[in-house]
Design a protein around this motif. Structure first.
Motif, PDB file in Angstrom:
ATOM      1  N   PRO A  68      90.908 -45.631 -38.188  1.00 47.05           N
ATOM      2  CA  PRO A  68      89.349 -45.831 -37.289  1.00 47.05           C
ATOM      3  C   PRO A  68      89.580 -45.145 -36.157  1.00 47.05           C
ATOM      4  O   PRO A  68      90.594 -45.332 -35.396  1.00 47.05           O
ATOM      5  CB  PRO A  68      89.174 -47.293 -37.455  1.00 47.05           C
ATOM      6  CG  PRO A  68      90.423 -47.812 -37.642  1.00 47.05           C
ATOM      7  CD  PRO A  68      91.264 -46.942 -38.275  1.00 47.05           C
ATOM      8  N   ASP A  78      81.783 -47.878 -41.579  1.00 45.12           N
ATOM      9  CA  ASP A  78      81.594 -49.274 -42.096  1.00 45.12           C
ATOM     10  C   ASP A  78      83.090 -49.677 -42.228  1.00 45.12           C
ATOM     11  O   ASP A  78      83.709 -49.048 -43.132  1.00 45.12           O
ATOM     12  CB  ASP A  78      80.880 -49.369 -43.185  1.00 45.12           C
ATOM     13  CG  ASP A  78      80.505 -50.984 -43.812  1.00 45.12           C
ATOM     14  OD1 ASP A  78      80.139 -51.536 -42.953  1.00 45.12           O
ATOM     15  OD2 ASP A  78      81.266 -51.186 -45.052  1.00 45.12           O
ATOM     16  N   GLU A  79      83.393 -50.760 -41.821  1.00 43.11           N
ATOM     17  CA  GLU A  79      84.932 -51.232 -41.803  1.00 43.11           C
ATOM     18  C   GLU A  79      85.023 -51.941 -43.425  1.00 43.11           C
ATOM     19  O   GLU A  79      86.300 -51.566 -43.974  1.00 43.11           O
ATOM     20  CB  GLU A  79      85.159 -52.543 -41.093  1.00 43.11           C
ATOM     21  CG  GLU A  79      86.472 -53.102 -41.147  1.00 43.11           C
ATOM     22  CD  GLU A  79      87.544 -52.207 -40.853  1.00 43.11           C
ATOM     23  OE1 GLU A  79      88.512 -52.533 -41.119  1.00 43.11           O
ATOM     24  OE2 GLU A  79      87.273 -50.893 -40.044  1.00 43.11           O
ATOM     25  N   ARG A  82      85.762 -48.846 -45.482  1.00 47.79           N
ATOM     26  CA  ARG A  82      87.374 -48.203 -45.246  1.00 47.79           C
ATOM     27  C   ARG A  82      88.262 -49.189 -46.129  1.00 47.79           C
ATOM     28  O   ARG A  82      89.293 -48.668 -46.731  1.00 47.79           O
ATOM     29  CB  ARG A  82      87.556 -48.398 -43.637  1.00 47.79           C
ATOM     30  CG  ARG A  82      88.779 -47.805 -43.404  1.00 47.79           C
ATOM     31  CD  ARG A  82      88.910 -47.934 -41.700  1.00 47.79           C
ATOM     32  NE  ARG A  82      89.337 -48.978 -41.353  1.00 47.79           N
ATOM     33  CZ  ARG A  82      90.409 -49.516 -41.128  1.00 47.79           C
ATOM     34  NH1 ARG A  82      91.467 -48.668 -41.163  1.00 47.79           N
ATOM     35  NH2 ARG A  82      90.898 -50.710 -40.660  1.00 47.79           N
ATOM     36  N   GLN A  83      88.113 -50.507 -45.954  1.00 50.25           N
ATOM     37  CA  GLN A  83      89.245 -51.361 -46.548  1.00 50.25           C
ATOM     38  C   GLN A  83      89.163 -51.212 -48.397  1.00 50.25           C
ATOM     39  O   GLN A  83      90.097 -51.390 -48.818  1.00 50.25           O
ATOM     40  CB  GLN A  83      89.059 -52.676 -45.999  1.00 50.25           C
ATOM     41  CG  GLN A  83      89.553 -53.192 -44.556  1.00 50.25           C
ATOM     42  CD  GLN A  83      89.378 -54.521 -44.275  1.00 50.25           C
ATOM     43  OE1 GLN A  83      89.640 -55.430 -45.121  1.00 50.25           O
ATOM     44  NE2 GLN A  83      89.552 -54.480 -43.087  1.00 50.25           N
ATOM     45  N   LYS A 102      94.930 -54.622 -35.169  1.00 52.71           N
ATOM     46  CA  LYS A 102      93.796 -54.867 -34.320  1.00 52.71           C
ATOM     47  C   LYS A 102      93.769 -56.274 -34.082  1.00 52.71           C
ATOM     48  O   LYS A 102      93.067 -56.955 -34.856  1.00 52.71           O
ATOM     49  CB  LYS A 102      92.519 -54.276 -35.265  1.00 52.71           C
ATOM     50  CG  LYS A 102      91.417 -54.521 -34.343  1.00 52.71           C
ATOM     51  CD  LYS A 102      91.202 -53.695 -33.079  1.00 52.71           C
ATOM     52  CE  LYS A 102      89.940 -53.658 -32.560  1.00 52.71           C
ATOM     53  NZ  LYS A 102      89.433 -52.801 -31.197  1.00 52.71           N
ATOM     54  N   VAL A 108      92.431 -57.327 -38.159  1.00 54.54           N
ATOM     55  CA  VAL A 108      91.969 -56.417 -39.183  1.00 54.54           C
ATOM     56  C   VAL A 108      92.675 -56.474 -40.410  1.00 54.54           C
ATOM     57  O   VAL A 108      92.519 -56.764 -41.585  1.00 54.54           O
ATOM     58  CB  VAL A 108      91.744 -55.322 -38.663  1.00 54.54           C
ATOM     59  CG1 VAL A 108      91.712 -54.270 -39.896  1.00 54.54           C
ATOM     60  CG2 VAL A 108      90.771 -54.932 -37.664  1.00 54.54           C
TER      61      VAL A 108
END
Length: 518
Positions: A68, A78-79, A82-83, A102, A108
């Motif tokens: 990111p 959007d996190e 991503r995950q 993070k 994170v």
């Protein structure tokens, strides 16, 4: 046969899946062990389709990274998505995935572990990473960070920091050596190069190598080709002896090409690095391990190097500068030498003999007017060497005081650079430039205008990048004999190689390597 288990990982950064596959094929051909697939670079990334192709069709084991923006990457979305993509990469058979620590509550990385709820295929290893683009913290802070990463459940710890000084690498080496788990520890930037090359010496899990020069995923990344061919990375072990050239700037130096090839040719267990050093005393006190055994010194550190020696060879003491430093094995003391003048004077004498037919028994420099431009370490070496051979020495320097100080030591005369343009008390003088004027990248500069060169029978330039400097080219055009800086460089390389290894130098190999790299 390789002496270490450190992997070479090639960052794969392209906007289309097809291009990524081409890059992975190239990385494999170059000798990489692993591909870091940076999916944050893909345009219109379609996780299921694209990951399936990259993981199933890629010719190398894959490390999937979806970096990111807040950690220096390209992804800005959007996190959760991503995950989800990283979770999918695990399910599709990726060998490694990278998730950022993070710092926060929860981190994170912890969120990701909660998200996958322990559903991790056995084959997949999770790298939890932290990147610091500002500096390299203290040993304690790096250790705490590594412990925090480990506490998330990481299979592999990754800490990347930024080098503000070459001594920052030592803190990373300390962390790697004391890690109980697989660790990737890198220091970014030009001053961090040694962390990447010496990764196998300290037992790092992997190091990164780019497919092409300049196309890097982080500052200071060497190419795969350089790691394997220039630095012989597969042959580096815990007992490998470290050598290097200390200077600033240093990126232009050809010394690593020469010495690494020469070490390899005789089976010597050593590595030779370009060392971008800002403060010599800090460097020497930081890297005091018995494995850091020998250095060449170049601009502007020849005099500072002398001040860091425990003992100095009488000739180097007389010159007031060193070009070579050896750590004596028996007591660890640092001994300084100056071999610059040997290489340069021998090359100048050779050229004079070839043109003047002077008998080998006497020096063709005897009685000649020998003008040295520059009063730094190399200037002192040339002035001293010429004086020893019976020449009358003139020292020209930007600051008259430094010229005067050196000229007095060799019974000569001092003038300023401004005066040098009109200085010709006699014809057929010898000129030696020891300044960096005309060195790459400022190759259009010259310390002396062309019309002044007609008063010299021979011109020598200590610069060897480029080989034919503007000064030498214009001297040649004026009908003057020229001597390349490469000749000084080669002659002193033979001497230094013997000091570093105790073995005779492979002379022809050194000449051939230099010819290929200039």
């Amino acid at each position: 046969m390789r002496r270490n288990s450190t992997l070479i990982c090639a960052p794969i950064m392209a906007e289309a899946v097809g291009q990524m596959l081409v890059q992975m094929k190239k990385a494999k051909e170059l000798g990489a062990d692993l591909a870091e697939v940076r999916v944050d670079f893909l345009k219109n990334f379609s996780p299921r389709n694209d990951l399936e192709v990259l993981i199933k069709q890629g010719p190398l084991p894959t490390l999937i990274t979806y970096r990111p923006k807040w950690e220096g990457g390209q992804y800005d979305g959007d996190e959760n998505k991503r995950q989800e993509a990283l979770k999918l990469a695990m399910e599709l058979g990726a060998d490694f995935i990278d998730i950022e620590l993070k710092v926060g509550l929860p981190t994170v990385a912890q969120e990701f572990y909660n998200f996958i709820q322990g559903n991790k295929p056995e084959k997949v290893k999770i790298i939890v990473s932290s990147h610091n683009y500002e500096c390299t913290p203290s040993i304690e802070d790096i250790g705490d960070l590594a412990a925090r990463i480990l506490a998330t459940g990481a299979d592999i710890v990754k800490v990347a920091t930024t080098a503000l000084d070459i001594t920052d690498n030592a803190r990373m080496f300390h962390t790697i050596v004391h890690s109980q788990v697989p660790i990737i520890g890198l220091v970014m930037g030009e001053r961090g190069l040694m962390s990447r090359v010496l990764a196998p010496k300290y037992g790092a899990f992997l190091t990164f190598g780019s497919i092409e020069p300049g196309v890097v995923s982080a500052p200071g990344q060497p190419t795969i080709k350089d790691l394997l061919d220039l630095y012989n990375l597969r042959q580096i072990g815990a007992d490998t002896k470290v050598h290097g050239v200390i200077g600033n700037p240093i990126g232009h130096s050809k010394s690593p090409h020469l010495y690494n090839a020469a070490f390899k040719s005789v089976g010597f267990n050593g590595i030779y690095l370009p060392l971008l050093v800002d403060n010599v005393a800090n460097y020497i006190s930081t890297y005091s391990s018995p494995d850091f055994v020998g250095y060449s010194y170049t601009i502007p550190h020849k005099e500072d190097g002398l001040r860091c020696c425990d003992e100095v060879d009488p000739i180097a003491k007389e010159i007031g500068a060193i070009s070579c430093m050896i750590r004596r094995p028996v007591d660890g003391k640092l001994i300084g030498y100056n071999v610059d003048y040997l290489g340069a004077i021998a090359a100048i004498e050779e050229a004079l003999r070839a043109t003047n037919g002077v008998p080998a028994s006497s020096s063709p420099l005897a009685g000649k007017l020998f003008v040295v431009i520059g009063a730094g370490g190399a200037g002192k070496a040339l002035a001293y060497g010429a004086y020893e051979k019976g020449a009358r020495v003139i020292v020209a320097n930007r600051t008259y005081g430094k010229a005067k100080e050196l000229a007095t030591k060799v019974g000569g005369q001092a003038i300023t650079l401004d005066e040098l343009k009109d200085f010709h008390p006699e014809e057929r003088m010898i000129l030696a430039n020891t300044t960096s004027v005309g060195m790459k990248p400022r190759i259009d500069d010259t310390p002396l205008p062309k019309e002044a060169l007609k008063h010299y029978s021979l011109v020598f330039d200590a610069i060897y990048t480029p080989k034919l400097t503007r000064l030498l080219r214009e001297a040649q055009e004026a009908g003057t004999t020229i001597v390349y800086g490469t000749e000084m460089f080669i002659n002193q390389a033979f001497v230094q190689f013997k000091r570093f290894t105790g073995l005779p130098a492979p002379k022809q190999l050194i000449r051939d390597v230099l010819a290929r790299n200039t």
